[in-house]
Design a protein around this motif. Sequence first.
Motif, mmCIF file in Angstrom:
data_model
loop_
_atom_site.group_PDB
_atom_site.id
_atom_site.type_symbol
_atom_site.label_atom_id
_atom_site.label_comp_id
_atom_site.label_asym_id
_atom_site.label_seq_id
_atom_site.Cartn_x
_atom_site.Cartn_y
_atom_site.Cartn_z
ATOM 1 N N TRP A 1 0.825 -1.217 0.000
ATOM 2 C CA TRP A 1 0.000 0.000 0.000
ATOM 3 C C TRP A 1 0.856 1.262 0.000
ATOM 4 O O TRP A 1 0.483 2.283 -0.589
ATOM 5 C CB TRP A 1 -0.944 -0.010 1.197
ATOM 6 N N VAL A 2 1.999 1.212 0.660
ATOM 7 C CA VAL A 2 2.908 2.358 0.603
ATOM 8 C C VAL A 2 3.417 2.561 -0.824
ATOM 9 O O VAL A 2 3.504 3.700 -1.317
ATOM 10 C CB VAL A 2 4.083 2.157 1.585
ATOM 11 N N ALA A 3 3.734 1.461 -1.517
ATOM 12 C CA ALA A 3 4.205 1.567 -2.902
ATOM 13 C C ALA A 3 3.123 2.158 -3.799
ATOM 14 O O ALA A 3 3.404 3.019 -4.653
ATOM 15 C CB ALA A 3 4.639 0.190 -3.411
ATOM 16 N N ILE A 4 1.877 1.714 -3.630
ATOM 17 C CA ILE A 4 0.774 2.264 -4.426
ATOM 18 C C ILE A 4 0.602 3.751 -4.142
ATOM 19 O O ILE A 4 0.378 4.563 -5.060
ATOM 20 C CB ILE A 4 -0.525 1.488 -4.132
ATOM 21 N N ALA A 5 0.708 4.137 -2.864
ATOM 22 C CA ALA A 5 0.574 5.555 -2.511
ATOM 23 C C ALA A 5 1.693 6.381 -3.138
ATOM 24 O O ALA A 5 1.455 7.501 -3.632
ATOM 25 C CB ALA A 5 0.579 5.710 -0.992
ATOM 26 N N ILE A 6 2.914 5.845 -3.143
ATOM 27 C CA ILE A 6 4.030 6.584 -3.738
ATOM 28 C C ILE A 6 3.830 6.749 -5.247
ATOM 29 O O ILE A 6 4.079 7.822 -5.823
ATOM 30 C CB ILE A 6 5.356 5.850 -3.430
ATOM 31 N N VAL A 7 3.365 5.686 -5.907
ATOM 32 C CA VAL A 7 3.101 5.777 -7.356
ATOM 33 C C VAL A 7 2.063 6.855 -7.644
ATOM 34 O O VAL A 7 2.199 7.657 -8.574
ATOM 35 C CB VAL A 7 2.636 4.406 -7.894
ATOM 36 N N TRP A 8 1.013 6.899 -6.833
ATOM 37 C CA TRP A 8 -0.039 7.897 -7.024
ATOM 38 C C TRP A 8 0.491 9.315 -6.830
ATOM 39 O O TRP A 8 0.163 10.227 -7.594
ATOM 40 C CB TRP A 8 -1.173 7.590 -6.055
ATOM 41 N N LEU A 9 1.334 9.511 -5.807
ATOM 42 C CA LEU A 9 1.896 10.835 -5.563
ATOM 43 C C LEU A 9 2.858 11.244 -6.667
ATOM 44 O O LEU A 9 2.839 12.391 -7.144
ATOM 45 C CB LEU A 9 2.608 10.858 -4.209
ATOM 46 N N VAL A 10 3.710 10.306 -7.081
ATOM 47 C CA VAL A 10 4.683 10.620 -8.132
ATOM 48 C C VAL A 10 3.979 10.984 -9.431
ATOM 49 O O VAL A 10 4.438 11.859 -10.184
ATOM 50 C CB VAL A 10 5.646 9.435 -8.334
ATOM 51 N N TRP A 11 2.854 10.336 -9.683
ATOM 52 C CA TRP A 11 2.106 10.646 -10.913
ATOM 53 C C TRP A 11 1.724 12.121 -10.962
ATOM 54 O O TRP A 11 1.785 12.745 -12.029
ATOM 55 C CB TRP A 11 0.867 9.763 -10.985
ATOM 56 N N TRP A 12 1.342 12.686 -9.837
ATOM 57 C CA TRP A 12 0.924 14.091 -9.822
ATOM 58 C C TRP A 12 2.089 15.042 -9.574
ATOM 59 O O TRP A 12 2.012 16.221 -9.937
ATOM 60 C CB TRP A 12 -0.139 14.301 -8.746
ATOM 61 N N LEU A 13 3.153 14.534 -8.945
ATOM 62 C CA LEU A 13 4.290 15.402 -8.666
ATOM 63 C C LEU A 13 5.284 15.456 -9.815
ATOM 64 O O LEU A 13 6.252 16.226 -9.754
ATOM 65 C CB LEU A 13 5.019 14.912 -7.403
ATOM 66 N N ARG A 14 5.076 14.690 -10.866
ATOM 67 C CA ARG A 14 6.051 14.613 -11.951
ATOM 68 C C ARG A 14 6.031 15.856 -12.836
ATOM 69 O O ARG A 14 6.922 16.043 -13.676
ATOM 70 C CB ARG A 14 5.763 13.382 -12.810
ATOM 71 N N ARG A 15 5.046 16.717 -12.666
ATOM 72 C CA ARG A 15 4.960 17.917 -13.491
ATOM 73 C C ARG A 15 4.782 19.138 -12.574
ATOM 74 O O ARG A 15 4.442 18.988 -11.408
ATOM 75 C CB ARG A 15 3.785 17.815 -14.460
ATOM 76 N N PRO A 16 5.003 20.349 -13.090
ATOM 77 C CA PRO A 16 4.891 21.543 -12.238
ATOM 78 C C PRO A 16 3.514 21.621 -11.586
ATOM 79 O O PRO A 16 2.493 21.367 -12.223
ATOM 80 C CB PRO A 16 5.117 22.695 -13.221
ATOM 81 N N LEU A 17 3.528 22.017 -10.310
ATOM 82 C CA LEU A 17 2.291 21.998 -9.561
ATOM 83 C C LEU A 17 1.738 23.386 -9.255
ATOM 84 O O LEU A 17 0.567 23.660 -9.493
ATOM 85 C CB LEU A 17 2.510 21.251 -8.233
ATOM 86 N N LEU A 18 2.572 24.271 -8.726
ATOM 87 C CA LEU A 18 2.051 25.485 -8.115
ATOM 88 C C LEU A 18 1.696 26.577 -9.133
ATOM 89 O O LEU A 18 0.526 26.892 -9.347
ATOM 90 C CB LEU A 18 3.055 26.010 -7.093
ATOM 91 N N LEU A 19 2.706 27.137 -9.765
ATOM 92 C CA LEU A 19 2.442 28.300 -10.610
ATOM 93 C C LEU A 19 1.551 27.986 -11.812
ATOM 94 O O LEU A 19 0.589 28.716 -12.085
ATOM 95 C CB LEU A 19 3.767 28.918 -11.073
ATOM 96 N N PRO A 20 1.813 26.911 -12.572
ATOM 97 C CA PRO A 20 0.924 26.637 -13.717
ATOM 98 C C PRO A 20 -0.520 26.405 -13.288
ATOM 99 O O PRO A 20 -1.449 26.878 -13.954
ATOM 100 C CB PRO A 20 1.538 25.381 -14.346
#
Length: 440
Positions: free
Chosen positions: A201-220
């Motif tokens: 479950w930790v691995a699944i959570a990390i995959v989910w987070l990395v999916w959204w963190l792989r691109r710019p988050l704040l300013l765009p």
Amino acid sequence: MRTFCFHESSCVRVVLSAAAAIMQIGILIFVPDAALAHGERNQEPFLRMRTAHFYDVKWSTNETPVNGEIVVTGKFRLFPIWPVNLPLPEAAFLGNGTPGPVLARTESYINGVPAIQSTKLELNRDYEFKTVLKGRVPGHHHVHPMINVMGAGPLLGPGNWLTVTGNESDFKLSIKTLSGETIDNLETWGLGRVFFWHGLWVAIAIVWLVWWLRRPLLLPRFRALTEKGGDRSQLVTSTDRLFGAGLLVATILIVFFGFQATDTAYPRTVPLQGSRATVEPLPEVPEQVKVAVNKSNYDVPGRSLRMNVTLTNNGSSSAQLGELLTSNQRFINHEVSQAMATVDPNYPKELLPPNGLKVSDSRPLKPGETKTVDIEAADAAWETERLSSLINDPDNTLGGLLFFYDEHGKRTISNVSGPMVPVFTDPDNRTAENPTGGAG
């Protein structure tokens, strides 16, 4: 320093605060074993005086190796003048107070009934308990019998220092299941499955987070939401939706097949039992000696409790006052040999105030006789155990047990309670009205 601080005093406060924080962290890291026991002193005196009074507590040994057993036995009485601000013991659980899981409790009984579950206890009744503790972590540990009352918290009995020797790695908690299977060590049994599922479950959570963190988050994202004409369609793309749906389906399948595999591997399971055990109190024994408190006060400078009581012997044998028990402190009347004989040489010395109990008239009370005596329990324990803080309580009522003995050593127990009125005097008789002392 002037570049970063508006005032020098502010800089000093910042430096001192940082130094204090570093010292606290250092203490936590490098002095982990500095904390000692006696946490019961932090409990309010009314909680210790008017809830559960433990007596006849014995420890089978003061030292045991890892995997060795220590049996703790004794009795307790729930005081009839239960504090009104505490829930009644409708659900109570027998436990043991230790500095962490240094001992494993393998058996526990109340009046011979297995105390695996909580039970309802009655006020002004006595119960006999037994717990079997298994050495787990080497060290010198302070251990108490304990009653946990739902809504009221832990009620601690007398504590004793117990020594566990050996190596912690040798500890094993073996059991035999209802199906006949033997588990060599319950402490490590099934840990592989626990690590696997937590890791998955930790691995699944990390995959989910990395999916959204792989691109710019704040300013765009901020510009897409706030600027006029911003393209919000790029916040969540069709690929994102497809990935989320796939992860959702995968999660459901993992849960389903994981349940099927576990159910196949362990077809016989018993859910945690939520019912409460039924334990009848010990047979009720009428108080042979009726105790009426005429006056009671606490001499603050002298650290002494003084009571004037009227004793009436309603029994058929004599009765001699031998002990006052309150908050696990045993004030013994040294003039009563039967009371002195009950003191185990291995009993914790800090629970036996050396001055004992002073009684103005220690002669046996004859059947049918009534007399008024003065009782004094003077010792530093009133301060070191923080019992004297009862005088600051809105309901400063003392509670305890008086033990009486006849000529054959037979014991009877009577409840005693009364207001603990402070008296601010000293041995020189100095008071607010007579500050110089003397006769006045």
